[in-house]
Design an enzyme around this catalytic site. Structure first.
Site, PDB file in Angstrom:
ATOM      1  N   GLU A 128       4.361   9.431  -3.556  1.00  0.00           N
ATOM      2  CA  GLU A 128       3.202   8.609  -3.912  1.00  0.00           C
ATOM      3  C   GLU A 128       3.608   7.453  -4.822  1.00  0.00           C
ATOM      4  O   GLU A 128       3.007   6.377  -4.784  1.00  0.00           O
ATOM      5  CB  GLU A 128       2.136   9.476  -4.589  1.00  0.00           C
ATOM      6  CG  GLU A 128       1.362  10.366  -3.641  1.00  0.00           C
ATOM      7  CD  GLU A 128       0.352   9.602  -2.822  1.00  0.00           C
ATOM      8  OE1 GLU A 128       0.778   8.865  -1.893  1.00  0.00           O
ATOM      9  OE2 GLU A 128      -0.845   9.736  -3.095  1.00  0.00           O
ATOM     10  N   THR A 181      -2.886   0.542  -1.641  1.00  0.00           N
ATOM     11  CA  THR A 181      -3.151   1.154  -2.943  1.00  0.00           C
ATOM     12  C   THR A 181      -2.557   0.333  -4.080  1.00  0.00           C
ATOM     13  O   THR A 181      -3.190   0.134  -5.127  1.00  0.00           O
ATOM     14  CB  THR A 181      -2.570   2.583  -2.981  1.00  0.00           C
ATOM     15  OG1 THR A 181      -3.142   3.344  -1.918  1.00  0.00           O
ATOM     16  CG2 THR A 181      -2.875   3.256  -4.301  1.00  0.00           C
TER      17      THR A 181
END
Length: 309
Positions: A128, A181
């Site tokens: 991530e 993101t």
């Protein structure tokens, strides 16, 4: 076990009141990953379908996460990974989290499960970090543990799995535009007022209480985002109109899924969920943008093994 095939579900992070700490796992949407042992040590991503993503393990979240777990538990053999992406990158429903979580889950199975499912969160977070610029667990935690999860601490990693009413349903609408993101995080303010912080803490605490007590009215009052939604909602087509239509149709709450552009509503029961989904669909239909809409139970299992040998 020489190889494993798994279903890795999508997820909703933040859940309005829990930026970077709260998330839940979805049921019908997800990727399929195959991981097998190979003689050459290390990690190889041999195939990706559904999305144009790099095979280079240093540029792919699955590769980074896989390397993270193997750095803690070296193996004399290697691993070949295939990823069949059904979760669109940049959709806001945990595409990168699915790849990272699936990689560490599958490898852990193939090396004899030396790590608990909770332990795997820290390795998946490394993937991530590549996708968003900083490691976070609000998507990978529910994917690995299932259900609703609360990230109490990142260092050390401390995640709590939460109960939830079985009647609770999620409606997720994905406008088919990409919102990375990393870019969505860049627009956020680094500092917030104490007043807004206190309000957000109160909403988060109340929402968690509502999950335990199955208090849908309290849940609805708590699903408010004072911090992130005002800034990110301007990036999402017709956000306010879709939100109004969902709330008028009886949604418990409405918010941005992760960093967007997907949005979500929560509903008490499948009948209410169907009505809310119809209202959301009608609202976004007016602007002529391609979209997908899904009604989901809360997936309490997380990753599922399809086959192994």
């Amino acid at each position: 076990m020489e190889e494993i095939k798994i279903f890795v579900p999508a997820s909703v992070a933040n859940v309005s009141c829990g930026f970077d700490v709260l998330g839940f796992c979805l049921e019908p949407i997800g990727d399929v990953m195959g991981i097998r042992k190979i003689k050459t040590p290390g990690v190889k991503i041999s195939k990706i379908t559904g999305q144009k993503l790099p095979l280079d393990i240093k540029k792919n979240v699955a590769g980074v996460a896989a390397q993270a777990i193997l750095s803690e538990c070296p193996s004399s053999f290697g691993f070949e990974i295939e990823i069949h992406k059904n979760i669109k990158a940049g959709s806001g429903i945990g595409s990168s989290a699915a790849s990272a979580a699936g990689a560490v889950y599958g490898i852990n199975q193939l090396i004899g499960k030396p790590f608990s499912t909770h332990d795997l969160i820290q390795f998946a977070m490394e993937g991530e970090g590549l996708a968003s610029g900083s490691p976070h667990a609000d998507n990978v935690a529910p994917v690995l543990l299932g259900g609703f999860t609360l990230v109490r601490s990142m260092s050390p990693v401390d995640v709590i799995k939460l109960p939830f009413p079985t009647e609770l349903k999620a409606i997720v609408l994905h406008p088919k535009i990409e919102l990375k993101t990393m870019h969505a995080r860049e627009i956020l303010k680094k500092n917030i007022s104490l007043k807004k912080a206190v309000t957000q803490w109160g909403n988060l605490a109340a929402f968690i209480s509502a999950l335990y007590t199955e208090d849908f009215d309290l849940m609805s009052r708590s699903l408010v985002d004072e911090i992130v939604e005002p800034m990110r909602s301007i990036l999402i087509p017709e956000f306010e109109e879709v939100k109004k239509s969902a709330m008028r149709a009886g949604a418990l709450g409405f918010g941005i899924s992760g960093s967007g552009p997907s949005v979500f509503s929560l509903a008490n029961g499948i009948q209410n969920a169907n009505v809310i989904a119809s209202a959301m669909r009608s609202s976004i239909d007016k602007i002529g943008i391609d979209f997908e809409i899904h009604i989901s139970t809360i997936n309490n299992q997380g990753i599922k093994i399809i086959s192994s040998k």
